[in-house]
Motif scaffolding. Structure first.
Motif, PDB file in Angstrom:
ATOM      1  N   ARG A   1     -44.242 -59.546  -4.178  1.00 30.69           N
ATOM      2  CA  ARG A   1     -44.173 -60.877  -3.575  1.00 30.69           C
ATOM      3  C   ARG A   1     -42.825 -61.117  -2.896  1.00 30.69           C
ATOM      4  O   ARG A   1     -42.760 -61.556  -1.752  1.00 30.69           O
ATOM      5  CB  ARG A   1     -44.413 -61.957  -4.636  1.00 30.69           C
ATOM      6  CG  ARG A   1     -44.484 -63.373  -4.052  1.00 30.69           C
ATOM      7  CD  ARG A   1     -44.406 -64.436  -5.135  1.00 30.69           C
ATOM      8  NE  ARG A   1     -43.108 -64.506  -5.773  1.00 30.69           N
ATOM      9  CZ  ARG A   1     -42.019 -65.054  -5.215  1.00 30.69           C
ATOM     10  NH1 ARG A   1     -42.062 -65.558  -4.001  1.00 30.69           N
ATOM     11  NH2 ARG A   1     -40.875 -65.090  -5.869  1.00 30.69           N
TER      12      ARG A   1
ATOM     13  N   GLU B   1     -42.108 -61.544   1.066  1.00 26.01           N
ATOM     14  CA  GLU B   1     -41.419 -62.753   1.503  1.00 26.01           C
ATOM     15  C   GLU B   1     -40.231 -62.391   2.387  1.00 26.01           C
ATOM     16  O   GLU B   1     -40.004 -63.015   3.420  1.00 26.01           O
ATOM     17  CB  GLU B   1     -40.944 -63.531   0.275  1.00 26.01           C
ATOM     18  CG  GLU B   1     -40.201 -64.804   0.571  1.00 26.01           C
ATOM     19  CD  GLU B   1     -39.739 -65.452  -0.706  1.00 26.01           C
ATOM     20  OE1 GLU B   1     -38.514 -65.518  -0.924  1.00 26.01           O
ATOM     21  OE2 GLU B   1     -40.612 -65.872  -1.486  1.00 26.01           O
TER      22      GLU B   1
ATOM     23  N   ASP C   1     -39.736 -65.819   5.209  1.00 30.96           N
ATOM     24  CA  ASP C   1     -39.992 -67.132   4.637  1.00 30.96           C
ATOM     25  C   ASP C   1     -39.351 -67.242   3.268  1.00 30.96           C
ATOM     26  O   ASP C   1     -39.287 -66.265   2.531  1.00 30.96           O
ATOM     27  CB  ASP C   1     -41.502 -67.386   4.484  1.00 30.96           C
ATOM     28  CG  ASP C   1     -42.194 -67.428   5.819  1.00 30.96           C
ATOM     29  OD1 ASP C   1     -41.541 -67.816   6.804  1.00 30.96           O
ATOM     30  OD2 ASP C   1     -43.389 -67.086   5.878  1.00 30.96           O
TER      31      ASP C   1
ATOM     32  N   VAL D   1     -39.535 -69.159  -0.418  1.00 26.41           N
ATOM     33  CA  VAL D   1     -40.407 -69.925  -1.293  1.00 26.41           C
ATOM     34  C   VAL D   1     -39.592 -70.334  -2.502  1.00 26.41           C
ATOM     35  O   VAL D   1     -38.956 -69.526  -3.138  1.00 26.41           O
ATOM     36  CB  VAL D   1     -41.618 -69.082  -1.751  1.00 26.41           C
ATOM     37  CG1 VAL D   1     -42.465 -69.859  -2.744  1.00 26.41           C
ATOM     38  CG2 VAL D   1     -42.445 -68.626  -0.566  1.00 26.41           C
TER      39      VAL D   1
END
Length: 91
Positions: free
Chosen positions: A76, A80, A85, A87
């Protein structure tokens, strides 16, 4: 490519022929031992890994389930970073 360690033929492709080795003496004070590849350590720092493992262990998950979740978290974070991006995750 852990299986490629020591294969001098693959050195031309950037495969290390001599592994990095660190020795430590484990005691009863140690919570766990995490053996992971660059796929984890390149995207997660030691504090993040220990926090994830400790939280999952406190929930009673098995070592195998924790390892799976650690791998998913590394993927993950890696994805990312590729997307650019950010998060936010609550602790």
């Amino acid at each position: 490519m852990t299986r490629a360690l020591g294969h001098k033929m693959l050195a031309q492709y950037g495969v290390l022929t001599v592994p990095s080795v660190q020795r430590s003496t484990l005691t009863a004070d140690h919570f766990c031992l995490v053996a992971a590849s660059d796929g984890v350590w390149d995207v997660l720092d030691e504090e993040s890994v220990v926090g994830l493992v400790a939280r999952q262990a406190a929930e009673g998950l098995s070592a195998g389930r924790i390892a799976g979740r650690l791998a998913k978290e590394a993927v993950r974070v890696s994805m990312e970073a590729m997307d650019g991006d950010a998060v936010m995750q609550p602790n």
